[in-house]
Design an enzyme around this catalytic site. Structure first.
Site, short mmCIF file in Angstrom:
data_model
loop_
_atom_site.label_atom_id
_atom_site.label_comp_id
_atom_site.label_asym_id
_atom_site.label_seq_id
_atom_site.Cartn_x
_atom_site.Cartn_y
_atom_site.Cartn_z
N ASP A 701 1.11 1.17 7.62
CA ASP A 701 0.77 2.55 7.29
C ASP A 701 1.07 2.71 5.79
OD1 ASP A 701 0.09 5.20 7.27
OD2 ASP A 701 1.27 5.74 9.03
C1 BGC Z 1 -0.80 8.34 7.97
C2 BGC Z 1 -1.91 7.43 8.45
C3 BGC Z 1 -3.05 7.50 7.46
C4 BGC Z 1 -2.55 7.09 6.10
C5 BGC Z 1 -3.61 7.08 5.01
C6 BGC Z 1 -0.41 8.08 6.52
O1 BGC Z 1 0.42 9.09 6.04
O2 BGC Z 1 0.31 8.20 8.81
O3 BGC Z 1 -2.33 7.80 9.73
O4 BGC Z 1 -4.12 6.72 7.90
O5 BGC Z 1 -1.53 8.00 5.68
O6 BGC Z 1 -3.94 8.38 4.63
#
Ligand code: BGC
Length: 919
Positions: A701
């Site tokens: 993530d």
């Molecule tokens: C989230 C993800 C997301 C990523 C990119 C993170 O804060 O948990 O689900 O895909 O950011 O924006």
């Protein structure tokens, strides 16, 4: 089903509208609905003016052209004559109480204050119109959980007052819940409305889907993907949910209906799988067979009511308690009919492989440790249209069967007790089997072979694609620096990929691109394509709504359109679907996820993947795993038994990998049983790749932590992630120069990471790239479809170019920051007339306003004509002035171009903006 080969927006919209209508769950209907179009109705509730198309955060930032609200749709053709006085009263209130957005990333308030209503006004309205629609709206989202408080899970005083008055005076009252996740429902008893429906957050077609159900164009057929109990405290995770550091999953496999049906049926207001229809169905078992793989049941469904409709049939298994202990019912198959006319029947086939109702023995109590087993005894199957009313249909007697022998992995190291049924069926507790020794993050015996580095031999990725070179020989060319670069994703807003997207993978440096590696693009997800630069995309219904359809075919078709749209926008993987389990109703991101049930979750994920795979693009299933709360999501450790992992929290992922052929997975932020998931070798290598035979990529993530044995979490521990085969750390601004200061090079020198491990991840990444449209484009293997989509994209760009505020460019020019709208999703355009040609740069000084969360992502994107110049993203922590410069494309005297600024979020303050001629 026919394969669509065109990105026809009307078909896209029709599918989304159908999905919303089929996802709507009607919980109560005392002969109120359907309501014939054209009648008089009054519309109450603030949320009518601001329809929540989705929740907030990364999963909710689709830039949509126009989302019609409820008055527009319910008051339009096929709708109703909306009471003008009520509308006028709300319009006046709205003028004085504009929608409160909050400031910055995911800071939007979960609700808006209601307009106070008085008895006389409501009584008078009820004399003019017989029907009232009452809308209650909530957002929810990333970085923040829901709370058991008014305005979140509970209704506010204003909402209660509105319900009390409207339900008292109107003959027919219909409550519409525009929410992403389930909320308190005890008020139904207090105010007794005539009809109640969860309309969820339906994306841009949401309100149209609602109208279809209200007027009966679509007969409601959505079913609850979650149990609705009386209070959040009734849910079995309640004692631990929301913890700061350690979240003990003491309820074990007894999540949702598995708990309520076993231990506390009296706490349920609406059971899992429940949803009303305007017609009646009779469900009858025709036959059931035991096959080599499991049980297959055939059920006849007949529409015995008066109007056409669809029904969802659910097959539940009650297994013998055995030594392991079992929930009283487990969903093991479901199927949905086509639209059946009055009197019409359909035979549904419900296939339940053994694994769908087998149990994972993590203690060895059955004599088969670390195996999925079916204990000996009678297996009773019930058939029906919700978990509670499903009736016993047939019984199968089975001997003890080992369905799959596995190897223990990712077990908790911390001792705790878990719930299970005692001898008399009441709740009892037993110790959870733990790893006696903390496992090493990687097992020495399994270190990958190192391919002898050869330097650049002129082999290109297309040679691997053409089968003339082995992947090993290709990857062997990479130097250590290149290997370290390739495991870093570039973002947000990498200039190598589609503007405004979350990240680039693969060819993230010029050196890597020389080997023929394209930069593959990933973008949020799941509710449409998030492009933080103003590019318009289609907003999808939220995950819970889609799950409530129980319609895999419809989801597949809808996500086939998403696939085409991804391809048009040069996005290779959507960052979704989000498939974490709804462990507790207060989780802020439940709106993105599907259900409390892993089978439904897995099947819906497969459907979306199948749709996207039609067009060579894919989805990234996330967040692997146990990201079940937002509070301290980077830090709170999930402490979970192996059994609960295997049966509940990993199961949806397993189905998506094995049946949906997932090829991209995102790990989660949280640690799981001692290791942050990105560096959890057992999770990502032993289970995912070893036991499930997954061959795709795994990415972290965004800015996730990793840890070494007994080490603290840090974004710099990328070596531990690579060792675990989390192939890509997402994201850094400059992968080649290690802008994230990770430990890769040092770990390689110290032997904490071996070259073979880097090469293994490089090969995983390259294999992924080979499947992407980005790769096919890079070698000129485009098709007629690409040409067609390209033409559509060009047209969109032209449409987006608009006349703006005039600006004359004669050498340098300053732009008044006040002339630039820095609000949420606002675009400001300048029509720039060039008097002096040349190469110009744009200079901008900005900072985060106070009040942003430090993790807030606040972007502004700049375009010159159709050329994307740059996206500048600051975080909420950047409260000191920062300076940015970007080069504009060269311009000639006499040229006129449109300079555009687009703010994906509010919360950024501008100080100085100027265009300067380079000498
Ligand atoms: C989230 C993800 C997301 C990523 C990119 C993170 O804060 O948990 O689900 O895909 O950011 O924006």
């Amino acid at each position: 089903m026919m394969k669509n080969t065109m990105l026809e927006m009307s078909r896209y919209a029709a599918l989304a509208r159908q999905a919303v209508a089929e996802g709507i769950v009607l919980l109560k209907n005392e002969a109120v609905l359907p309501l014939v179009s054209g009648g008089r109705a009054a519309l109450f509730g603030y949320a009518q003016f601001h329809y929540y198309q989705s929740g907030t955060g990364s999963g909710g930032l689709v830039n949509t052209a126009h989302v019609p609200n409820l008055p527009e749709v319910l008051g339009g053709p096929d709708g109703y004559q909306l009471d003008a006085e009520v509308q006028a009263r709300y319009a006046a209130w709205l003028a004085e109480h504009p929608y409160e957005m909050g400031t910055g990333w995911a800071q939007e308030p979960w609700f808006q204050p209601e307009m106070p209503l008085d008895e006389d006004f409501v009584r008078a309205a009820a004399q003019r119109a017989e029907t009232a629609f009452i809308v209650i709206g909530r957002t929810a989202g990333e970085d923040q959980d829901n709370s058991n408080a008014p305005g979140s899970f509970l209704l506010t005083e204003g909402e209660e007052n509105m319900l009390a008055l409207v339900c008292r005076h109107f003959k027919k009252s219909v409550v519409l819940l525009n929410v992403g996740n389930i909320i308190d429902m005890q008020w139904v008893m207090r105010y007794n409305p005539g009809a109640v429906a969860y309309i969820w957050q339906g994306g841009q077609e949401g309100c149209r889907g609602v109208l279809d159900v209200l007027n009966g164009t679509v007969n409601p057929c959505g079913k609850l993907p979650d149990t609705i109990a009386c209070t959040p405290a009734d849910y079995p995770a309640a004692d631990h949910y929301g913890a700061d550091d350690s979240n003990i999953y003491a309820e074990d496999i007894y999540v949702g209906y598995r708990y309520f049906e076993t231990f506390a049926p009296e706490k349920v207001l609406y059971p899992f799988g429940f949803g009303l229809s305007y017609t009646k169905f009779e469900v009858r078992l025709l036959s059931a067979d035991e096959t080599a793989d499991g049980i297959t049941a055939f059920a006849a469904v007949q529409n015995t009511g008066s109007c056409p409709g669809k029904e969802v049939v659910q097959l539940y298994c009650t297994a013998p308690q055995g030594r392991l202990g079992k929930p009283s019912k487990v969903l093991c198959a479901f199927a949905k009919t086509r639209t059946l006319a009055h009197g019409e029947s359909q035979t549904l086939t419900l296939k339940a492989p053994w694994r769908n109702f087998a149990s994972y023995d993590d203690s060895g109590v059955t004599g088969h440790k670390s195996a999925f087993v079916l204990e000996a005894g009678e297996y009773c199957f019930s058939l029906g249209t919700d978990v509670r009313s499903a009736e016993e249909a047939f019984t199968v007697t089975l001997p003890l069967m080992v369905v799959e022998q596995l190897e223990s992995a990712a077990a908790p190291a911390v001792a705790f007790e878990r719930l299970r049924p005692g001898a008399d069926g009441t709740p009892a507790w037993e110790p959870v089997p733990t790893e006696e020794e903390r496992p090493e993050p990687r097992r020495a015996a399994r270190l990958p072979r190192e391919w002898l580095q050869t330097g650049d031999k002129g082999i290109r990725l297309r040679d691997v694609a053409d089968g003339t070179t082995a992947m090993a020989d290709f990857v062997a060319q990479f130097s250590d620096e290149e290997l370290c670069t390739i495991v870093r994703g570039e973002g947000m807003n990498s200039p190598r990929v589609t503007p405004g997207t979350a990240g680039a993978i693969g060819g993230v440096s010029d050196a890597l691109q020389r080997y023929g590696l394209p930069a593959a693009c990933c973008s949020d997800g799941p509710s449409g394509i998030r492009m933080d630069c103003g590019t318009v995309a289609f907003a999808m219904p939220n995950g819970t709504c889609l799950a409530a359809t129980f319609n895999e075919g419809l989801s597949e078709e809808l996500y086939s359109m998403e696939g085409l749209e991804l391809r048009k926008n040069h996005v290779d993987t959507l960052l979704g679907p989000g498939i974490n389990i709804h462990r507790h109703p207060l989780n802020g991101r439940n709106f993105e996820y599907f259900s409390e049930d892993p089978l439904l979750t897995g099947k819906m994920a497969c459907a979306q993947l199948r749709g996207m795979h039609r067009w060579g693009v894919t989805g990234t299933i996330k967040h692997f795993a146990t990201n079940n709360q937002e509070h301290r999501r980077h830090f709170v450790e999930s402490v979970v038994s192996e059994r609960a992992l295997r049966e509940i929290y990993l199961r949806g992922f397993e189905i998506a990998v094995k049946e949906g052929h997932a090829r991209s997975i995102m790990t989660s932020y949280n640690p799981l049983n001692g290791y942050w998931t990105a560096s959890n070798y057992d999770l990502v290598t032993t289970i995912l790749r070893g036991q499930w035979c997954y061959t795709g990529i795994v990415m972290s993530d965004w800015w996730a932590d990793g840890n070494d044995r007994d080490g603290a979490g840090s974004t710099k521990h990328v070596a531990a992630m690579v060792r675990a085969q989390n192939d890509v750390f997402m994201v850094v601004t400059d992968p080649e120069h290690n802008s994230g200061s990770d430990d890769l090079a040092v770990a390689l020198t110290e032997g904490r990471l071996i070259r073979g491990e880097l090469q293994r991840s490089a090969a995983n990444i390259c294999r992924f790239l080979l499947q992407t449209p980005a790769f096919r484009r890079s070698i000129g293997r485009t098709t007629a479809l690409d040409a067609q989509l390209e033409a559509m994209a060009e047209q969109d760009m032209q449409q987006a170019a608009q006349n703006g505020q005039p600006l004359t460019l004669h050498g340098g020019v300053s732009i008044d920051p006040a002339a630039i709208d820095n609000g949420y999703r606002r675009t400001t355009a300048f029509c720039v007339m060039v008097e002096q040609g040349g190469a110009y740069t744009l200079h901008l000084r900005c900072r985060a306003m106070p009040g942003n969360s430090p993790l807030a992502q606040i972007p502004v994107s700049i375009f010159a004509g159709r050329v994307f110049v740059k996206t500048i993203t600051i975080t909420g922590a950047q409260t000191d002035w920062c300076e940015f410069t970007a080069a504009l494309p060269a311009v000639d005297a006499g040229e006129v171009f449109c300079l555009r600024f687009y703010f994906g979020q509010s919360g950024m303050e501008l100080d100085a903006v100027s265009l300067n001629l380079l000498s």
